[in-house]
Motif scaffolding. Structure first.
Motif, PDB file in Angstrom:
ATOM      1  N   TYR A 136       0.835  -1.202   0.000  1.00 18.30           N
ATOM      2  CA  TYR A 136       0.000   0.000   0.000  1.00 18.30           C
ATOM      3  C   TYR A 136       0.872   1.255   0.000  1.00 18.30           C
ATOM      4  O   TYR A 136       2.092   1.189   0.177  1.00 18.30           O
ATOM      5  CB  TYR A 136      -0.915   0.006   1.232  1.00 18.30           C
ATOM      6  CG  TYR A 136      -0.157  -0.215   2.530  1.00 18.30           C
ATOM      7  CD1 TYR A 136       0.378   0.848   3.250  1.00 18.30           C
ATOM      8  CD2 TYR A 136       0.060  -1.504   3.018  1.00 18.30           C
ATOM      9  CE1 TYR A 136       1.102   0.640   4.426  1.00 18.30           C
ATOM     10  CE2 TYR A 136       0.773  -1.722   4.178  1.00 18.30           C
ATOM     11  CZ  TYR A 136       1.294  -0.651   4.879  1.00 18.30           C
ATOM     12  OH  TYR A 136       2.017  -0.855   6.026  1.00 18.30           O
ATOM     13  N   GLY A 137       0.224   2.389  -0.187  1.00 16.29           N
ATOM     14  CA  GLY A 137       0.910   3.676  -0.168  1.00 16.29           C
ATOM     15  C   GLY A 137       0.295   4.598   0.862  1.00 16.29           C
ATOM     16  O   GLY A 137      -0.373   4.148   1.800  1.00 16.29           O
ATOM     17  N   SER A 138       0.506   5.900   0.674  1.00 13.94           N
ATOM     18  CA  SER A 138      -0.042   6.877   1.626  1.00 13.94           C
ATOM     19  C   SER A 138      -1.140   7.739   1.027  1.00 13.94           C
ATOM     20  O   SER A 138      -1.871   8.406   1.757  1.00 13.94           O
ATOM     21  CB  SER A 138       1.074   7.781   2.157  1.00 13.94           C
ATOM     22  OG  SER A 138       1.530   8.670   1.147  1.00 13.94           O
ATOM     23  N   ILE A 139      -1.283   7.749  -0.297  1.00 16.23           N
ATOM     24  CA  ILE A 139      -2.284   8.610  -0.929  1.00 16.23           C
ATOM     25  C   ILE A 139      -3.689   8.248  -0.467  1.00 16.23           C
ATOM     26  O   ILE A 139      -4.540   9.120  -0.251  1.00 16.23           O
ATOM     27  CB  ILE A 139      -2.152   8.551  -2.461  1.00 16.23           C
ATOM     28  CG1 ILE A 139      -0.859   9.263  -2.886  1.00 16.23           C
ATOM     29  CG2 ILE A 139      -3.353   9.193  -3.148  1.00 16.23           C
ATOM     30  CD1 ILE A 139      -0.556   9.185  -4.366  1.00 16.23           C
ATOM     31  N   SER A 140      -3.928   6.966  -0.268  1.00 15.36           N
ATOM     32  CA  SER A 140      -5.249   6.528   0.186  1.00 15.36           C
ATOM     33  C   SER A 140      -5.475   6.785   1.670  1.00 15.36           C
ATOM     34  O   SER A 140      -6.542   6.479   2.202  1.00 15.36           O
ATOM     35  CB  SER A 140      -5.461   5.046  -0.134  1.00 15.36           C
ATOM     36  OG  SER A 140      -4.320   4.284   0.204  1.00 15.36           O
ATOM     37  N   LEU A 141      -4.476   7.362   2.331  1.00 15.46           N
ATOM     38  CA  LEU A 141      -4.632   7.741   3.745  1.00 15.46           C
ATOM     39  C   LEU A 141      -5.001   9.212   3.912  1.00 15.46           C
ATOM     40  O   LEU A 141      -5.169   9.692   5.024  1.00 15.46           O
ATOM     41  CB  LEU A 141      -3.327   7.471   4.512  1.00 15.46           C
ATOM     42  CG  LEU A 141      -2.900   6.009   4.664  1.00 15.46           C
ATOM     43  CD1 LEU A 141      -1.488   5.944   5.231  1.00 15.46           C
ATOM     44  CD2 LEU A 141      -3.873   5.248   5.548  1.00 15.46           C
ATOM     45  N   ILE A 142      -5.163   9.929   2.813  1.00 14.76           N
ATOM     46  CA  ILE A 142      -5.387  11.374   2.896  1.00 14.76           C
ATOM     47  C   ILE A 142      -6.824  11.708   3.278  1.00 14.76           C
ATOM     48  O   ILE A 142      -7.075  12.601   4.086  1.00 14.76           O
ATOM     49  CB  ILE A 142      -5.010  12.056   1.558  1.00 14.76           C
ATOM     50  CG1 ILE A 142      -3.523  11.834   1.262  1.00 14.76           C
ATOM     51  CG2 ILE A 142      -5.317  13.562   1.610  1.00 14.76           C
ATOM     52  CD1 ILE A 142      -3.089  12.336  -0.109  1.00 14.76           C
ATOM     53  N   ARG A 186       3.154  12.714  -2.576  1.00 11.70           N
ATOM     54  CA  ARG A 186       2.581  13.642  -3.554  1.00 11.70           C
ATOM     55  C   ARG A 186       2.017  14.825  -2.772  1.00 11.70           C
ATOM     56  O   ARG A 186       0.837  14.876  -2.430  1.00 11.70           O
ATOM     57  CB  ARG A 186       1.482  12.956  -4.379  1.00 11.70           C
ATOM     58  CG  ARG A 186       1.986  11.840  -5.276  1.00 11.70           C
ATOM     59  CD  ARG A 186       2.826  12.374  -6.430  1.00 11.70           C
ATOM     60  NE  ARG A 186       3.325  11.303  -7.295  1.00 11.70           N
ATOM     61  CZ  ARG A 186       4.522  10.742  -7.194  1.00 11.70           C
ATOM     62  NH1 ARG A 186       5.354  11.148  -6.240  1.00 11.70           N
ATOM     63  NH2 ARG A 186       4.899   9.794  -8.021  1.00 11.70           N
ATOM     64  N   LEU A 187       2.891  15.783  -2.498  1.00 13.15           N
ATOM     65  CA  LEU A 187       2.519  16.904  -1.633  1.00 13.15           C
ATOM     66  C   LEU A 187       1.294  17.679  -2.087  1.00 13.15           C
ATOM     67  O   LEU A 187       0.498  18.115  -1.242  1.00 13.15           O
ATOM     68  CB  LEU A 187       3.709  17.863  -1.480  1.00 13.15           C
ATOM     69  CG  LEU A 187       4.675  17.559  -0.336  1.00 13.15           C
ATOM     70  CD1 LEU A 187       5.815  18.563  -0.326  1.00 13.15           C
ATOM     71  CD2 LEU A 187       3.943  17.581   1.013  1.00 13.15           C
ATOM     72  N   PRO A 188       1.075  17.889  -3.397  1.00 12.98           N
ATOM     73  CA  PRO A 188      -0.105  18.667  -3.808  1.00 12.98           C
ATOM     74  C   PRO A 188      -1.436  18.064  -3.357  1.00 12.98           C
ATOM     75  O   PRO A 188      -2.441  18.774  -3.306  1.00 12.98           O
ATOM     76  CB  PRO A 188       0.000  18.678  -5.333  1.00 12.98           C
ATOM     77  CG  PRO A 188       1.452  18.490  -5.625  1.00 12.98           C
ATOM     78  CD  PRO A 188       1.944  17.565  -4.560  1.00 12.98           C
ATOM     79  N   LEU A 189      -1.439  16.772  -3.017  1.00 10.28           N
ATOM     80  CA  LEU A 189      -2.680  16.126  -2.612  1.00 10.28           C
ATOM     81  C   LEU A 189      -2.968  16.290  -1.120  1.00 10.28           C
ATOM     82  O   LEU A 189      -4.101  16.083  -0.682  1.00 10.28           O
ATOM     83  CB  LEU A 189      -2.635  14.633  -2.950  1.00 10.28           C
ATOM     84  CG  LEU A 189      -2.528  14.284  -4.440  1.00 10.28           C
ATOM     85  CD1 LEU A 189      -2.450  12.770  -4.619  1.00 10.28           C
ATOM     86  CD2 LEU A 189      -3.713  14.854  -5.214  1.00 10.28           C
ATOM     87  N   TRP A 190      -1.959  16.654  -0.331  1.00 13.91           N
ATOM     88  CA  TRP A 190      -2.124  16.793   1.116  1.00 13.91           C
ATOM     89  C   TRP A 190      -2.502  18.223   1.476  1.00 13.91           C
ATOM     90  O   TRP A 190      -2.131  19.171   0.777  1.00 13.91           O
ATOM     91  CB  TRP A 190      -0.835  16.412   1.832  1.00 13.91           C
ATOM     92  CG  TRP A 190      -0.484  14.958   1.771  1.00 13.91           C
ATOM     93  CD1 TRP A 190       0.249  14.327   0.798  1.00 13.91           C
ATOM     94  CD2 TRP A 190      -0.839  13.946   2.718  1.00 13.91           C
ATOM     95  NE1 TRP A 190       0.368  12.991   1.087  1.00 13.91           N
ATOM     96  CE2 TRP A 190      -0.281  12.724   2.260  1.00 13.91           C
ATOM     97  CE3 TRP A 190      -1.562  13.953   3.920  1.00 13.91           C
ATOM     98  CZ2 TRP A 190      -0.432  11.525   2.957  1.00 13.91           C
ATOM     99  CZ3 TRP A 190      -1.706  12.761   4.611  1.00 13.91           C
ATOM    100  CH2 TRP A 190      -1.157  11.562   4.134  1.00 13.91           C
ATOM    101  N   PRO A 191      -3.219  18.411   2.576  1.00  9.30           N
ATOM    102  CA  PRO A 191      -3.585  19.768   3.003  1.00  9.30           C
ATOM    103  C   PRO A 191      -2.373  20.654   3.308  1.00  9.30           C
ATOM    104  O   PRO A 191      -2.416  21.861   3.102  1.00  9.30           O
ATOM    105  CB  PRO A 191      -4.414  19.541   4.283  1.00  9.30           C
ATOM    106  CG  PRO A 191      -4.886  18.128   4.190  1.00  9.30           C
ATOM    107  CD  PRO A 191      -3.836  17.383   3.449  1.00  9.30           C
ATOM    108  N   SER A 192      -1.300  20.038   3.823  1.00  6.26           N
ATOM    109  CA  SER A 192      -0.098  20.794   4.169  1.00  6.26           C
ATOM    110  C   SER A 192       1.076  19.832   4.279  1.00  6.26           C
ATOM    111  O   SER A 192       0.890  18.599   4.327  1.00  6.26           O
ATOM    112  CB  SER A 192      -0.282  21.515   5.510  1.00  6.26           C
ATOM    113  OG  SER A 192      -0.384  20.570   6.572  1.00  6.26           O
TER     114      SER A 192
END
Length: 253
Positions: free
Chosen positions: A143-149, A178-184
């Protein structure tokens, strides 16, 4: 599943969880997205890419995730099947579209991303839609972290990780920042590290080392071992682009 010596042994299977999307890449290299004359589409999403690569190496793999009930979603699911990846864990969303990403490598070497997921189908995978039996079959659950956003996918991934761990799977983690997908930046750092200690295998880039350690030298072994290697980790892989990779274990670095 095989039985050996009174215990149940799993047949090797890598189950990948997360996003699957369409990447749009400029038809010419070295330009910004705005300068690109046209784009070509390609299947994307790091977890889905891993599933396909495992299958191409003649391993057994499966993918769990959600796409839109649209042309792109069906195309991606069909591509998994064409590449001999088990797509029984794919779900289709009638109310959200398949995610899109426009990606380019500019002349200055910097990557540029533009994502269309407001929200996209992959963010909307519910725990009730999870193929629990497929998760339990995993030798490795990746798994990755994008699905944790965003919720509900975040809770679904955490539930899948618990099921996989309880079933004896190795947990494999590629943060794929992928920083653009995170709030900060702080939210990204915290979100990625919140599940760090659960993984048996982690793959990161030098850029991610610098980000997660807030500017430390990614080539310093002591930084990696002291700040990122945790007691339960079996293998930490650091990708180095065209130079390949280096790795750390409990007994070797």
């Amino acid at each position: 599943m095989k039985e050996r010596g009174g215990s149940v042994e799993k047949s090797p299977l890598v189950v990948c969880f997360g996003e699957m999307l369409i990447d749009f890449v400029p038809t010419v290299s070295g330009v910004s997205l705005a300068e690109a004359p046209s784009f070509k589409k390609a299947a994307g999403g790091a977890p889905a890419n891993v599933a396909v690569c495992v299958a191409k190496l003649e391993g057994s793999s499966a993918f769990i995730g959600k796409v839109g009930k649209d042309e792109f979603g069906h195309m991606l699911s069909d591509m998994l099947e064409e590449n001999k990846v088990d797509n029984s864990g794919v779900r289709f969303d009638t109310d959200a579209r398949t995610a899109l990403a426009f990606i380019t490598l500019r002349e200055d070497g910097e990557r540029e991303f533009m994502f269309f997921r407001h929200p996209s189908a992959d963010m909307r995978l519910q725990e009730s839609e999870l193929d629990v039996n497929l998760v339990k079959k995993a030798t490795i659950f990746h798994y990755g972290s994008i699905s944790l956003i965003e919720e509900p996918c975040k809770s679904t991934q955490l539930a899948a990780m618990r099921i996989a761990k309880k079933s004896g799977s190795l947990l494999s983690y590629d943060p794929n920042l992928r920083l653009p997908l995170w709030p900060s930046e702080d939210a990204a750092r915290k979100g990625i590290m919140n599940v760090w200690d659960q993984a048996d295998i982690i793959k990161i880039s030098e850029e991610e080392i610098s980000f997660l350690t807030e500017g430390s030298n990614p080539n310093d072994d002591s930084v990696v071992l002291n700040k990122l290697f945790h007691p339960n980790l079996r293998l930490l892989l650091v990708s180095e682009g065209k130079e390949g990779c280096r790795y750390y274990t409990k007994v070797y670095s």
